[in-house]
Motif scaffolding. Structure first.
Motif, PDB file in Angstrom:
ATOM      1  N   HIS A  41      -6.271   0.561 -11.897  1.00  0.00           N
ATOM      2  CA  HIS A  41      -5.349   1.520 -11.271  1.00  0.00           C
ATOM      3  C   HIS A  41      -5.858   2.956 -11.362  1.00  0.00           C
ATOM      4  O   HIS A  41      -5.067   3.891 -11.476  1.00  0.00           O
ATOM      5  N   ILE A  42      -7.172   3.123 -11.290  1.00  0.00           N
ATOM      6  CA  ILE A  42      -7.776   4.451 -11.326  1.00  0.00           C
ATOM      7  C   ILE A  42      -8.389   4.717  -9.961  1.00  0.00           C
ATOM      8  O   ILE A  42      -9.274   3.976  -9.514  1.00  0.00           O
ATOM      9  N   CYS A  43      -7.922   5.768  -9.292  1.00  0.00           N
ATOM     10  CA  CYS A  43      -8.351   6.040  -7.913  1.00  0.00           C
ATOM     11  C   CYS A  43      -9.431   7.113  -7.822  1.00  0.00           C
ATOM     12  O   CYS A  43     -10.389   6.962  -7.064  1.00  0.00           O
ATOM     13  N   GLY A  44      -9.288   8.205  -8.564  1.00  0.00           N
ATOM     14  CA  GLY A  44     -10.241   9.299  -8.425  1.00  0.00           C
ATOM     15  C   GLY A  44     -10.226   9.871  -7.025  1.00  0.00           C
ATOM     16  O   GLY A  44      -9.310   9.638  -6.232  1.00  0.00           O
ATOM     17  N   VAL A  45     -11.273  10.625  -6.700  1.00  0.00           N
ATOM     18  CA  VAL A  45     -11.396  11.243  -5.378  1.00  0.00           C
ATOM     19  C   VAL A  45     -12.829  11.062  -4.894  1.00  0.00           C
ATOM     20  O   VAL A  45     -13.773  11.476  -5.569  1.00  0.00           O
ATOM     21  N   LEU A  46     -12.998  10.433  -3.736  1.00  0.00           N
ATOM     22  CA  LEU A  46     -14.322  10.299  -3.135  1.00  0.00           C
ATOM     23  C   LEU A  46     -14.743  11.641  -2.548  1.00  0.00           C
ATOM     24  O   LEU A  46     -13.969  12.275  -1.825  1.00  0.00           O
ATOM     25  N   GLU A  63     -19.315  -1.111  -6.800  1.00  0.00           N
ATOM     26  CA  GLU A  63     -18.564  -2.175  -7.476  1.00  0.00           C
ATOM     27  C   GLU A  63     -17.704  -1.599  -8.599  1.00  0.00           C
ATOM     28  O   GLU A  63     -16.580  -2.060  -8.820  1.00  0.00           O
ATOM     29  N   ASP A  64     -18.214  -0.600  -9.300  1.00  0.00           N
ATOM     30  CA  ASP A  64     -17.418   0.047 -10.339  1.00  0.00           C
ATOM     31  C   ASP A  64     -16.213   0.758  -9.743  1.00  0.00           C
ATOM     32  O   ASP A  64     -15.114   0.745 -10.320  1.00  0.00           O
ATOM     33  N   ILE A  65     -16.413   1.391  -8.594  1.00  0.00           N
ATOM     34  CA  ILE A  65     -15.297   2.073  -7.923  1.00  0.00           C
ATOM     35  C   ILE A  65     -14.216   1.069  -7.540  1.00  0.00           C
ATOM     36  O   ILE A  65     -13.016   1.317  -7.727  1.00  0.00           O
ATOM     37  N   ALA A  66     -14.637  -0.087  -7.004  1.00  0.00           N
ATOM     38  CA  ALA A  66     -13.669  -1.125  -6.633  1.00  0.00           C
ATOM     39  C   ALA A  66     -12.949  -1.664  -7.863  1.00  0.00           C
ATOM     40  O   ALA A  66     -11.735  -1.915  -7.833  1.00  0.00           O
ATOM     41  N   THR A  67     -13.688  -1.850  -8.962  1.00  0.00           N
ATOM     42  CA  THR A  67     -13.076  -2.347 -10.196  1.00  0.00           C
ATOM     43  C   THR A  67     -12.067  -1.348 -10.746  1.00  0.00           C
ATOM     44  O   THR A  67     -10.961  -1.733 -11.181  1.00  0.00           O
ATOM     45  N   LEU A  68     -12.414  -0.072 -10.738  1.00  0.00           N
ATOM     46  CA  LEU A  68     -11.488   0.949 -11.233  1.00  0.00           C
ATOM     47  C   LEU A  68     -10.176   0.929 -10.456  1.00  0.00           C
ATOM     48  O   LEU A  68      -9.091   1.021 -11.044  1.00  0.00           O
ATOM     49  N   ARG A  69     -10.280   0.785  -9.144  1.00  0.00           N
ATOM     50  CA  ARG A  69      -9.077   0.860  -8.309  1.00  0.00           C
ATOM     51  C   ARG A  69      -8.254  -0.426  -8.392  1.00  0.00           C
ATOM     52  O   ARG A  69      -7.033  -0.379  -8.549  1.00  0.00           O
TER      53      ARG A  69
END
Length: 319
Positions: A37-42, A27-33
């Motif tokens: 507008h923060i994507c990072g790298v999986l 859920e944090d990953i979805a919120t960031l994106r």
């Protein structure tokens, strides 16, 4: 180790290990994106997927510039992940194992009771069907005898199936020799009584506190500070940002989500107006950007004025 007194649970937890920040919560990953507008790298693997060269899974690894931005915007906190994991005592482990075993026994007993109830219901339905069949056959035989008597026919000439309809008795089921039934049992991964992970005691909401604790040191040089300021300025303009090393720059600049858009710019950071820039660099970046259908963006950070100046380079060709 000193830490912030309170942890705002509405903030995203960035779990730092070996000076890298990870996000484990989906859920944090979805919120960031979607929201920030923060994507990072999986970087994690996905179960039951033979080839994983396109989409990966958790954890999400953030660029250091993304981490600095989130902390300065007070959208996240840094967690000292190695120290947040605490070994439990022997008594706590025994209590945890007892809870797991009791939970499994309870679930198995419930499943067995449900299966026995289903079996009894099926048996009751079968016995009811046999009873109704007997009644139908008895009525049919009585009607046939009555018809024979009314027509003056000898009753003994009727078929044996009419005179003595077969009676189907319910037989007790024989014990099955098959393997015992199996049940799906959910084993709790953690217990509220055992504190395996205590992030609140090792949370840092500012870069200074995290630097003092020794878990985060970025940025530490003028060039790193310039990259953070350029990243923040482009981010505040509504762009999505990604790593630009594969295109010869520091960042890739996307007008929207990278899953839907191609990047428009490859950004290279110049740490100050006095930093040298060789003509060969301009030519190389311009030709490479044009070959990959992008413009190359030189981003100059002025520490004194606290501003970013942009120069866009695109190869046009001559002659």
């Amino acid at each position: 180790m000193a830490s912030d007194s309170e942890l705002d649970h509405r903030k995203i937890q960035l779990r730092v290990s070996n000076h890298k920040a990870y996000v484990w919560d989906v859920e944090d990953i979805a919120t960031l994106r979607a929201k920030h507008h923060i994507c990072g790298v999986l970087t994690g693997t996905l179960p039951h997927l033979s080839q994983q060269n396109v989409f990966l899974g958790v954890p999400l690894v953030l660029l250091p510039e993304e981490v600095v931005l989130l902390i300065e915007k007070q959208l996240a906190v840094l967690i000292d992940d190695p120290h947040a994991h605490q070994p439990a005592s022997a008594d706590a482990l025994r209590r945890w194992n007892a809870e797991r075993e009791e939970s499994a026994r309870t679930q198995i007993a419930k499943a067995e009771a449900e299966k026995a109830s289903e079996k009894a219901a099926k048996l009751s339905t079968s016995e009811e069907a046999i009873r109704k069949r007997k009644e139908r056959e008895a009525k049919r035989a009585a009607a046939a005898r009555a018809k024979a008597i009314a027509e003056g026919l000898p009753v003994e000439d009727l078929p044996a199936s009419v005179l003595n309809p077969p009676v189907e008795e319910s037989r007790p089921s024989t014990p099955s020799r098959l393997a015992p039934p199996t049940f799906n049992v959910t084993i709790p991964a953690s217990s509220m009584d055992v504190e395996w992970y205590t992030p609140d005691a090792h949370a840092y909401s500012t870069l200074d506190s995290a630097r003092a604790a020794g878990i985060w040191t970025y940025p530490s040089t003028p060039f790193e500070r310039a990259k953070c300021r350029v990243f923040q300025d482009l981010w505040e303009k509504g762009n999505f940002m990604g790593g630009g090393i594969k295109f010869g720059g520091d960042f890739l600049v996307y007008p929207g989500d990278p899953l839907r858009y191609h990047s428009h710019f490859v950004a290279t950071v110049i740490e100050s107006p006095k930093a040298p820039l060789m003509p060969m660099e301009i030519v190389a970046h311009g030709r490479l950007g044009t070959a990959t259908k992008k413009s190359h963006l030189f981003c100059e950070w002025d520490e004194d004025k606290q501003t970013v100046t942009y120069f866009s380079v695109e190869w046009a060709g001559f002659g």
